[in-house]
Structures are given as structure tokens and as C-alpha cells.
Design an enzyme around this catalytic site. Sequence first.
Site, PDB file in Angstrom:
ATOM      1  N   TYR A  88      -2.262  -1.624  10.296  1.00  9.44           N
ATOM      2  CA  TYR A  88      -2.473  -1.500   8.878  1.00  9.44           C
ATOM      3  C   TYR A  88      -1.146  -1.073   8.348  1.00  9.44           C
ATOM      4  O   TYR A  88      -0.529  -1.394   8.127  1.00  9.44           O
ATOM      5  CB  TYR A  88      -3.651  -0.074   8.615  1.00  9.44           C
ATOM      6  CG  TYR A  88      -3.999  -1.048   6.681  1.00  9.44           C
ATOM      7  CD1 TYR A  88      -4.187  -1.856   6.215  1.00  9.44           C
ATOM      8  CD2 TYR A  88      -3.286   0.020   6.081  1.00  9.44           C
ATOM      9  CE1 TYR A  88      -4.901  -2.017   5.045  1.00  9.44           C
ATOM     10  CE2 TYR A  88      -3.675   0.326   4.783  1.00  9.44           C
ATOM     11  CZ  TYR A  88      -4.137  -0.731   3.944  1.00  9.44           C
ATOM     12  OH  TYR A  88      -4.244  -1.452   2.637  1.00  9.44           O
ATOM     13  N   SER A 112       1.237  -1.138   0.081  1.00  9.86           N
ATOM     14  CA  SER A 112       0.487  -0.307  -0.022  1.00  9.86           C
ATOM     15  C   SER A 112       0.951   1.272  -0.107  1.00  9.86           C
ATOM     16  O   SER A 112       2.611   1.143   0.450  1.00  9.86           O
ATOM     17  CB  SER A 112      -0.681   0.061   0.915  1.00  9.86           C
ATOM     18  OG  SER A 112      -1.314   1.294   1.118  1.00  9.86           O
TER      19      SER A 112
END
Length: 277
Positions: A168, A155
Site C-alpha cells: 500500500y 495517503s
Amino acid sequence: MARLEGKVAFVTGAARGQGRSHALRLAEEGAEIVAVDLCDQIPTVPFAMGTSEDLEETASMVEDLDRRIVARKADVRDEAELRAAVEEGISEFGHIDIVCANAGIFSSAPTWELTREQWQDMIDVNLTGVWKTCKAVVPHMIEHGEGGSIIITSSTAGIKGFPGTAHYTAAKHGVVGLMKTLANELAPHMIRVNTVNPTGVDTPLLHNDAIYHLFLPDEENPTREQFGEAYTQLNLLPIPWVDSRDISNAVLWLASDEARYVTGVVLPVDAGFTQKV
């Protein structure tokens, strides 16, 4: 074009979203598919996750492309379930050449307010699940002796830090480190390992109330349009998010012989997100 004719791809999180898109894009280029998904809900995830019906739809869509698929329910946190899916895929197709370690979840809270369960679920799925996926497939790839490609979904949160997403962000940074180590370990076997690092992708993981409120905390009922305006400000290119197929095209390139000497790379597909001043 059949850039992947004769290849077999193992795709996690394939019931919908990016995982489904990757499976379809690789199948379009000739790959047979082994697709797995949890097909269940994790309590700390604040939006509905993929279902068995979604995975069945993915399988039908691959078959409509005249490619074969083994689609099975499997939890990336469970090594036995992953091994069983890998072994079934090898029994059906003879080998696995490509791994798309894509399965992932999202939730948010300030770091000091994250619950133990939120933290552990995130690390178990988004980081440890990637390790377990690779662990289940790599020995077969080495034994097959024909090289291969592993593509891990990270990401922009694997490059930068984001408020409200410590678990995350830690996991997505973690898979970059895992990728770099695997790239070194597997290079003698001509197995390439890379990450693809998207900006926001137009999937249910991005479009849900939890993320909308993360970016628009003062709005009682934020809309997709309002969120799009806010998210556009993060990207260098004037777009709110990218499509799953944009990421799948990068995955395809990394899987193909066109990237045969590309390994250990962090590949942003981020509309300039990580370059925004």
C-alpha cells in the site's frame, strides 16, 4: 455557489466512501459527473467492497442535486472498460474537465509475509489503475483544449512509511511520483495535477477488522472506540479520523479556479499526522 458550473468530473471508486463524497461535493458546485466503480470483490481485500446497488445510490444522490450523471461499472485495471466509460461520458456531456483518480483498496501483512496476489492486486489497483485512469482521460482533455485538473488520491502513506503495509505504501508513494511527472507533462496544456493525502478517513476502508487488528494486535475483538483511541495518538490534532467531506473539500478546491495555478503539489489533509513528532 456553482464553482464548477459547466464542468464535468470523472470519478473512480464512486460507489461509496470518498469517491461518492467527491462526486456529490463536485455536483453540489455545479459539475456533471461520470462515475465508475468495480462493484465487485477482490479476493485479497479483507472487507466488503462497493456494490452495484451502492453505485446506483450514488447516482440517485447526484440526481437529487439536480445534476446529471453517467454511472457505470468499470474496473480501473481494465483499460477498455475505462475508455468505454470515458467515451460514454464525453458522448453525454461533450468533455471531461476534472479527474478524481480515487479508486483504491487496502490489505495488510508484514512485508515478508505478503502474498504475490496481495502485492499484485494492490499495485494493479492503487498505482497502475491511476495510470490507466489518466491514460484514458488525458488525450480527451488535451484535445478539448480548455485545461483541467487531475486530483489523485494518495495517503499519508504516500509521505511516510507504515509497518505492515509495504504494498500500500509503495503504491501511494508511486502515485505521488506519477503526479509529479504528469504535472510537468501536462502544464503546457494548462492541465494541473496534484495529490491529496489524507490521514484516516471515516469510511469502510478504515473501519474493518483487518485495520483494527493491525493497530490493536493484542485485542481479540477490537471495537471502533478502541481503534479511535489508538488512531488519535497518530494525529497532531486530537481527533481519530477525518470525514470524507473534509477530503472532498480539498478535492473541490484543487478542481476549481481558486487553485488555477496550483500544480505538482502533495496536499496533506491529515490532522497533522505527518507533522507528529
